[in-house]
Design a protein around this motif. Structure first.
Motif, PDB file in Angstrom:
ATOM      1  N   LEU A   1     -25.029  22.693   8.224  1.00  0.00           N
ATOM      2  CA  LEU A   1     -24.200  21.923   9.155  1.00  0.00           C
ATOM      3  C   LEU A   1     -22.887  22.626   9.465  1.00  0.00           C
ATOM      4  O   LEU A   1     -22.362  22.529  10.584  1.00  0.00           O
ATOM      5  CB  LEU A   1     -23.933  20.535   8.568  1.00  0.00           C
ATOM      6  CG  LEU A   1     -23.312  19.500   9.518  1.00  0.00           C
ATOM      7  CD1 LEU A   1     -24.220  19.253  10.716  1.00  0.00           C
ATOM      8  CD2 LEU A   1     -23.037  18.196   8.778  1.00  0.00           C
ATOM      9  N   ASN A   2     -22.350  23.342   8.497  1.00  0.00           N
ATOM     10  CA  ASN A   2     -21.102  24.073   8.696  1.00  0.00           C
ATOM     11  C   ASN A   2     -21.333  25.582   8.817  1.00  0.00           C
ATOM     12  O   ASN A   2     -20.408  26.375   8.636  1.00  0.00           O
ATOM     13  CB  ASN A   2     -20.138  23.803   7.527  1.00  0.00           C
ATOM     14  CG  ASN A   2     -19.760  22.334   7.424  1.00  0.00           C
ATOM     15  OD1 ASN A   2     -19.498  21.686   8.434  1.00  0.00           O
ATOM     16  ND2 ASN A   2     -19.778  21.801   6.208  1.00  0.00           N
ATOM     17  N   GLY A   3     -22.569  25.970   9.121  1.00  0.00           N
ATOM     18  CA  GLY A   3     -22.909  27.378   9.197  1.00  0.00           C
ATOM     19  C   GLY A   3     -22.534  28.039  10.516  1.00  0.00           C
ATOM     20  O   GLY A   3     -21.975  27.407  11.428  1.00  0.00           O
ATOM     21  N   ALA A   4     -22.876  29.314  10.618  1.00  0.00           N
ATOM     22  CA  ALA A   4     -22.500  30.113  11.792  1.00  0.00           C
ATOM     23  C   ALA A   4     -23.163  29.604  13.065  1.00  0.00           C
ATOM     24  O   ALA A   4     -22.537  29.591  14.135  1.00  0.00           O
ATOM     25  CB  ALA A   4     -22.872  31.574  11.548  1.00  0.00           C
ATOM     26  N   VAL A   5     -24.414  29.194  12.978  1.00  0.00           N
ATOM     27  CA  VAL A   5     -25.128  28.735  14.182  1.00  0.00           C
ATOM     28  C   VAL A   5     -24.505  27.462  14.718  1.00  0.00           C
ATOM     29  O   VAL A   5     -24.248  27.339  15.933  1.00  0.00           O
ATOM     30  CB  VAL A   5     -26.620  28.512  13.861  1.00  0.00           C
ATOM     31  CG1 VAL A   5     -27.343  27.934  15.081  1.00  0.00           C
ATOM     32  CG2 VAL A   5     -27.274  29.824  13.443  1.00  0.00           C
ATOM     33  N   ASN A   6     -24.220  26.505  13.848  1.00  0.00           N
ATOM     34  CA  ASN A   6     -23.570  25.267  14.296  1.00  0.00           C
ATOM     35  C   ASN A   6     -22.136  25.514  14.742  1.00  0.00           C
ATOM     36  O   ASN A   6     -21.620  24.820  15.615  1.00  0.00           O
ATOM     37  CB  ASN A   6     -23.604  24.212  13.189  1.00  0.00           C
ATOM     38  CG  ASN A   6     -24.864  23.358  13.253  1.00  0.00           C
ATOM     39  OD1 ASN A   6     -25.291  22.946  14.320  1.00  0.00           O
ATOM     40  ND2 ASN A   6     -25.470  23.120  12.105  1.00  0.00           N
ATOM     41  N   GLY A   7     -21.486  26.518  14.145  1.00  0.00           N
ATOM     42  CA  GLY A   7     -20.152  26.883  14.607  1.00  0.00           C
ATOM     43  C   GLY A   7     -20.180  27.372  16.044  1.00  0.00           C
ATOM     44  O   GLY A   7     -19.307  27.034  16.857  1.00  0.00           O
ATOM     45  N   LEU A   8     -21.197  28.163  16.383  1.00  0.00           N
ATOM     46  CA  LEU A   8     -21.356  28.647  17.758  1.00  0.00           C
ATOM     47  C   LEU A   8     -21.680  27.498  18.705  1.00  0.00           C
ATOM     48  O   LEU A   8     -21.143  27.426  19.819  1.00  0.00           O
ATOM     49  CB  LEU A   8     -22.470  29.694  17.793  1.00  0.00           C
ATOM     50  CG  LEU A   8     -22.781  30.331  19.151  1.00  0.00           C
ATOM     51  CD1 LEU A   8     -21.555  31.074  19.687  1.00  0.00           C
ATOM     52  CD2 LEU A   8     -23.977  31.265  19.042  1.00  0.00           C
ATOM     53  N   ILE A   9     -22.553  26.576  18.252  1.00  0.00           N
ATOM     54  CA  ILE A   9     -22.908  25.421  19.087  1.00  0.00           C
ATOM     55  C   ILE A   9     -21.688  24.553  19.354  1.00  0.00           C
ATOM     56  O   ILE A   9     -21.457  24.085  20.482  1.00  0.00           O
ATOM     57  CB  ILE A   9     -24.024  24.603  18.402  1.00  0.00           C
ATOM     58  CG1 ILE A   9     -25.333  25.403  18.384  1.00  0.00           C
ATOM     59  CG2 ILE A   9     -24.240  23.266  19.112  1.00  0.00           C
ATOM     60  CD1 ILE A   9     -26.444  24.750  17.593  1.00  0.00           C
ATOM     61  N   SER A  10     -20.878  24.331  18.324  1.00  0.00           N
ATOM     62  CA  SER A  10     -19.670  23.514  18.485  1.00  0.00           C
ATOM     63  C   SER A  10     -18.659  24.177  19.409  1.00  0.00           C
ATOM     64  O   SER A  10     -17.948  23.508  20.170  1.00  0.00           O
ATOM     65  CB  SER A  10     -19.029  23.258  17.115  1.00  0.00           C
ATOM     66  OG  SER A  10     -19.912  22.569  16.256  1.00  0.00           O
ATOM     67  N   SER A  11     -18.601  25.513  19.365  1.00  0.00           N
ATOM     68  CA  SER A  11     -17.622  26.239  20.180  1.00  0.00           C
ATOM     69  C   SER A  11     -17.903  26.131  21.668  1.00  0.00           C
ATOM     70  O   SER A  11     -16.996  26.302  22.488  1.00  0.00           O
ATOM     71  CB  SER A  11     -17.574  27.708  19.763  1.00  0.00           C
ATOM     72  OG  SER A  11     -18.798  28.347  20.083  1.00  0.00           O
ATOM     73  N   ILE A  12     -19.155  25.845  22.049  1.00  0.00           N
ATOM     74  CA  ILE A  12     -19.468  25.719  23.481  1.00  0.00           C
ATOM     75  C   ILE A  12     -19.568  24.248  23.899  1.00  0.00           C
ATOM     76  O   ILE A  12     -20.049  23.941  24.989  1.00  0.00           O
ATOM     77  CB  ILE A  12     -20.771  26.465  23.826  1.00  0.00           C
ATOM     78  CG1 ILE A  12     -21.944  25.944  22.989  1.00  0.00           C
ATOM     79  CG2 ILE A  12     -20.599  27.955  23.619  1.00  0.00           C
ATOM     80  CD1 ILE A  12     -23.283  26.606  23.338  1.00  0.00           C
ATOM     81  N   GLY A  13     -19.126  23.343  23.013  1.00  0.00           N
ATOM     82  CA  GLY A  13     -18.983  21.949  23.393  1.00  0.00           C
ATOM     83  C   GLY A  13     -20.118  21.021  23.023  1.00  0.00           C
ATOM     84  O   GLY A  13     -20.136  19.868  23.449  1.00  0.00           O
ATOM     85  N   PHE A  14     -21.076  21.460  22.234  1.00  0.00           N
ATOM     86  CA  PHE A  14     -22.193  20.604  21.832  1.00  0.00           C
ATOM     87  C   PHE A  14     -22.008  20.130  20.401  1.00  0.00           C
ATOM     88  O   PHE A  14     -21.264  20.726  19.623  1.00  0.00           O
ATOM     89  CB  PHE A  14     -23.521  21.353  21.962  1.00  0.00           C
ATOM     90  CG  PHE A  14     -23.896  21.676  23.380  1.00  0.00           C
ATOM     91  CD1 PHE A  14     -24.506  20.730  24.181  1.00  0.00           C
ATOM     92  CD2 PHE A  14     -23.619  22.927  23.913  1.00  0.00           C
ATOM     93  CE1 PHE A  14     -24.853  21.025  25.493  1.00  0.00           C
ATOM     94  CE2 PHE A  14     -23.957  23.232  25.216  1.00  0.00           C
ATOM     95  CZ  PHE A  14     -24.573  22.271  26.010  1.00  0.00           C
ATOM     96  N   LYS A  15     -22.725  19.048  20.064  1.00  0.00           N
ATOM     97  CA  LYS A  15     -22.655  18.514  18.706  1.00  0.00           C
ATOM     98  C   LYS A  15     -23.475  19.366  17.753  1.00  0.00           C
ATOM     99  O   LYS A  15     -24.524  19.882  18.126  1.00  0.00           O
ATOM    100  CB  LYS A  15     -23.178  17.077  18.685  1.00  0.00           C
ATOM    101  CG  LYS A  15     -22.281  16.089  19.426  1.00  0.00           C
ATOM    102  CD  LYS A  15     -22.850  14.680  19.295  1.00  0.00           C
ATOM    103  CE  LYS A  15     -21.941  13.672  19.996  1.00  0.00           C
ATOM    104  NZ  LYS A  15     -22.483  12.289  19.883  1.00  0.00           N
ATOM    105  N   PRO A  16     -23.012  19.515  16.504  1.00  0.00           N
ATOM    106  CA  PRO A  16     -23.786  20.276  15.505  1.00  0.00           C
ATOM    107  C   PRO A  16     -25.158  19.640  15.261  1.00  0.00           C
ATOM    108  O   PRO A  16     -25.320  18.423  15.398  1.00  0.00           O
ATOM    109  CB  PRO A  16     -22.918  20.210  14.249  1.00  0.00           C
ATOM    110  CG  PRO A  16     -21.544  19.917  14.748  1.00  0.00           C
ATOM    111  CD  PRO A  16     -21.721  19.055  15.967  1.00  0.00           C
ATOM    112  N   ILE A  17     -26.121  20.467  14.946  1.00  0.00           N
ATOM    113  CA  ILE A  17     -27.493  20.011  14.696  1.00  0.00           C
ATOM    114  C   ILE A  17     -27.810  20.204  13.213  1.00  0.00           C
ATOM    115  O   ILE A  17     -27.510  21.246  12.640  1.00  0.00           O
ATOM    116  CB  ILE A  17     -28.503  20.808  15.546  1.00  0.00           C
ATOM    117  CG1 ILE A  17     -28.176  20.635  17.040  1.00  0.00           C
ATOM    118  CG2 ILE A  17     -29.930  20.363  15.258  1.00  0.00           C
ATOM    119  CD1 ILE A  17     -28.994  21.541  17.939  1.00  0.00           C
TER     120      ILE A  17
END
Length: 296
Positions: free
Chosen positions: A131-147
């Protein structure tokens, strides 16, 4: 006997390997008797109660068994297909690279994960998709909710398949590159004289020349359709994703080690072994009949 006398040194060299195989491969097969017993560790094989096929009936009636079998087949089929398609595409692309130094760097980078254990890669993937990993960090940075990748059945199954293909695709890619390199260069020269470009050369020369090895790899991989990747899934999965990622091997592990149901666990293992034996025998026969492949 003449041949044996000439090659006796080679047979002597085989003895250590034969002994190890007998001890670690054939010796444990005696434990298959547990599949037909109400096995008690303190009673052992000889004093445990014989129950016939009751363990098989019990296992096949479990509500989770159908889903486990389905998960195993689905994950295995996707892995088998992608293990052929992805390395094939990579091999064809690398074959078009003219810079040898760049091709070698790419080959090494793709082949490197093959040498790493799932203990290492599993930890890396868990960290990347947490949840706090690099992939979710990238998703959050473009305005989407973490998965919650590692807690969602659909996402987790995709991660299992994708990470396994990523780890092993380098090996098949090298095999396919070797086949491409072995194709007669005069075929390409003749095609070039006839006006065929690189695309047509690939369609009409490279792929047809690779067809035998592709068919062979596809046929032989059918024998392992019930092996969906025990080590990988055991390291990465959790109870939340059992529905979509629990396979026969992990099911047997939990049934035997955690539930202490040794008889039913052995019954599932024997069921898988019999099906695998039938598939391996059938695929090797097909490989021999249609492609001339044989071990002996």
């Amino acid at each position: 006997m003449r041949t044996l006398k000439k090659e006796y040194l080679l047979h002597l060299m085989l003895i250590p390997g034969v002994i190890v195989t007998l001890i670690y491969a054939y010796g444990p097969m005696a434990g298959l008797v547990m599949a037909f017993q109400q096995f008690e560790p303190l009673s052992g094989f000889f004093k445990s109660k014989f129950v016939g096929f009751d363990n098989f009936r019990y296992v096949f009636q479990l509500p989770d068994f159908g889903q486990v079998l389905w998960n195993t087949v689905i994950i295995s089929i996707f892995k088998m297909v992608l293990f052929l398609v992805v390395p094939l595409i990579l091999a064809l692309l690398l074959n078009e690279v003219t810079k040898q130094w760049f091709s070698r760097i790419v080959q090494s980078a793709i082949f490197l994960p093959f040498f790493l254990s799932w203990t290492v890669l599993g930890g890396i993937i868990i960290e990347l998709f947490s949840l706090n990993g690099a992939v979710n960090g990238l998703i959050s940075s473009i305005g989407f909710k973490p998965i919650m990748f590692m807690l969602d059945n659909q996402w987790f199954r995709g991660i299992i398949i994708g990470s396994d293909v990523w780890k092993g695709m380098g090996y098949n890619m090298i095999v396919m590159l070797a086949v491409i390199i072995g194709i007669n260069s005069t075929l390409y020269e003749a095609a070039e004289i006839d006006g065929a470009g690189r695309w047509k050369q690939m369609i009409h020369i490279t792929l047809p020349s690779m067809a035998p090895i592709l068919i062979l790899l596809a046929v032989l991989s059918l024998g392992s359709i019930l092996n969906a990747g025990f080590e990988q899934i055991l390291i990465m999965y959790n109870p939340t994703v059992y529905e979509g990622a629990d396979v026969i091997d992990t099911f047997v592990y939990r049934l035997g080690m955690f539930s202490q149901q040794f008889g039913p666990a052995a019954a599932v293992g024997l069921f898988k072994s019999v099906i695998s034996l039938i598939l391996v025998s059938s695929t090797y026969y097909a490989a021999y009949k249609y492609n001339g492949y044989r071990i002996f």
